[in-house]
Design a protein around this motif. Sequence first.
Motif, mmCIF file in Angstrom:
data_model
loop_
_atom_site.group_PDB
_atom_site.id
_atom_site.type_symbol
_atom_site.label_atom_id
_atom_site.label_comp_id
_atom_site.label_asym_id
_atom_site.label_seq_id
_atom_site.Cartn_x
_atom_site.Cartn_y
_atom_site.Cartn_z
ATOM 1 N N VAL A 1 0.874 -1.170 0.000
ATOM 2 C CA VAL A 1 0.000 0.000 0.000
ATOM 3 C C VAL A 1 0.913 1.223 0.000
ATOM 4 N N ILE A 2 0.781 2.073 -1.013
ATOM 5 C CA ILE A 2 1.604 3.275 -1.101
ATOM 6 C C ILE A 2 0.700 4.498 -1.036
ATOM 7 N N GLU A 3 0.983 5.367 -0.070
ATOM 8 C CA GLU A 3 0.270 6.628 0.047
ATOM 9 C C GLU A 3 1.181 7.721 -0.493
ATOM 10 N N GLN B 1 -5.201 7.445 7.488
ATOM 11 C CA GLN B 1 -5.815 6.199 7.022
ATOM 12 C C GLN B 1 -4.779 5.089 6.884
ATOM 13 N N VAL B 2 -3.631 5.385 6.263
ATOM 14 C CA VAL B 2 -2.637 4.315 6.100
ATOM 15 C C VAL B 2 -1.935 4.003 7.415
ATOM 16 N N GLN B 3 -1.896 4.957 8.347
ATOM 17 C CA GLN B 3 -1.380 4.638 9.680
ATOM 18 C C GLN B 3 -2.291 3.609 10.359
ATOM 19 N N ARG C 1 -1.607 -0.508 11.391
ATOM 20 C CA ARG C 1 -1.892 -1.106 12.695
ATOM 21 C C ARG C 1 -2.805 -2.324 12.585
ATOM 22 N N VAL C 2 -3.684 -2.323 11.595
ATOM 23 C CA VAL C 2 -4.699 -3.370 11.472
ATOM 24 C C VAL C 2 -4.166 -4.629 10.783
ATOM 25 N N ILE D 1 4.780 9.309 12.064
ATOM 26 C CA ILE D 1 4.697 8.390 10.928
ATOM 27 C C ILE D 1 5.937 7.506 10.972
ATOM 28 N N GLY D 2 5.719 6.222 11.228
ATOM 29 C CA GLY D 2 6.826 5.289 11.416
ATOM 30 C C GLY D 2 7.082 4.358 10.261
#
Length: 178
Positions: free
Chosen positions: A33-35, A51-53, A57-58, A93-94
């Motif tokens: 997944v690339i944001e 959203q991508v963070q 996590r999910v 953002i990690g």
Amino acid sequence: MNAPKPAPELQCTQWFNSAEPVTLASLRGKVVVIEAFQMLCPGCVAHGLPQVQKLRRVFPEEHVAVLGLHTVFEHHAAMTPVSLQAFLHEYKIGFPVGVDTPADDGPIPRTMAAYGMRGTPSLLLIDRAGQLRQHHFGQIEDLALGAQVALLMGEAGPEAPAASAGGQNCVVDGGCAP
């Protein structure tokens, strides 16, 4: 889902939150997944990056890789790598974030041009085989994105078993059952 086509390799001058440059080839076997974002883009800051963070996590990292692509096509002087580093720290953002390589002949960076992105935020979904499966410009609903990622996780791909490896069925909330 879109008809699969090979995802162009990322063209980045620098990476944050990664000890070495990230390549799509090195991520084969995972859903990627690339944001694509700009730190001065309100939609990126308010929706795309959070959203991508959440997505990171999910979904388990052994099956789904989340990347950021800082693709600057305006306000170049304000959005330097030094500014980006501070931004990533402040917004916690990690995940790995690459800095898109500037073009030689215009404002559109190389990876942005290779994917035909119309602007930011843009979200790319790449399957386990390295095929571009979705390209979203603007916002996408969380539930729709989660469903698309889950479908791609369920597909078998090269160098990796399906997401239910080991006799367990892993679900989106991170739990696994026999």
